[in-house]
Design a protein around this motif. Structure first.
Motif: not given
Length: 97
Positions: A8-19, A27-35
């Motif tokens: 979802t758009k919200e998931f992507k925005q949240d993932a971007v905000r982590l970084v 790499a850490e954010a991607a690993r934690n999110l499973g992407i």
């Protein structure tokens, strides 16, 4: 057949905000999110390029994309009309001879 996971758009925005806001490494954010980290990197670039237009989803064009689609359709229609008129002109020129 392999089905692609959709986010979802919200998931992507949240993932971007982590970084970008919370200081996680990509790499850490991607690993934690499973992407995949490259996918997260692509999301970050898209978000940074134009936040308001990021993550529109499939088939949702930008204003420029919508205008381009409309102009291409109009161009196709006008070419078709021109070709019909050329054929009609040739037909009537042949009829009057």
């Amino acid at each position: 057949m392999r089905i692609r996971k959709q986010y979802t758009k919200e998931f992507k925005q949240d993932a971007v905000r982590l970084v970008t806001e919370q200081g996680y490494k990509q790499a850490e954010a991607a690993r934690n999110l499973g992407i995949d980290r490259r996918m997260l990197g692509r999301w970050i670039r898209e978000f940074q390029d134009d936040e308001s237009e990021a993550f529109r989803g499939n088939g949702k064009l930008t204003c420029e994309g919508e205008e381009l689609r409309r102009l291409r359709e109009e161009n196709r229609r006008l070419k078709m009309e021109r070709d019909i008129l050329k054929k009609a002109t040739a037909f009537f020129a042949k009829e009057s001879s």
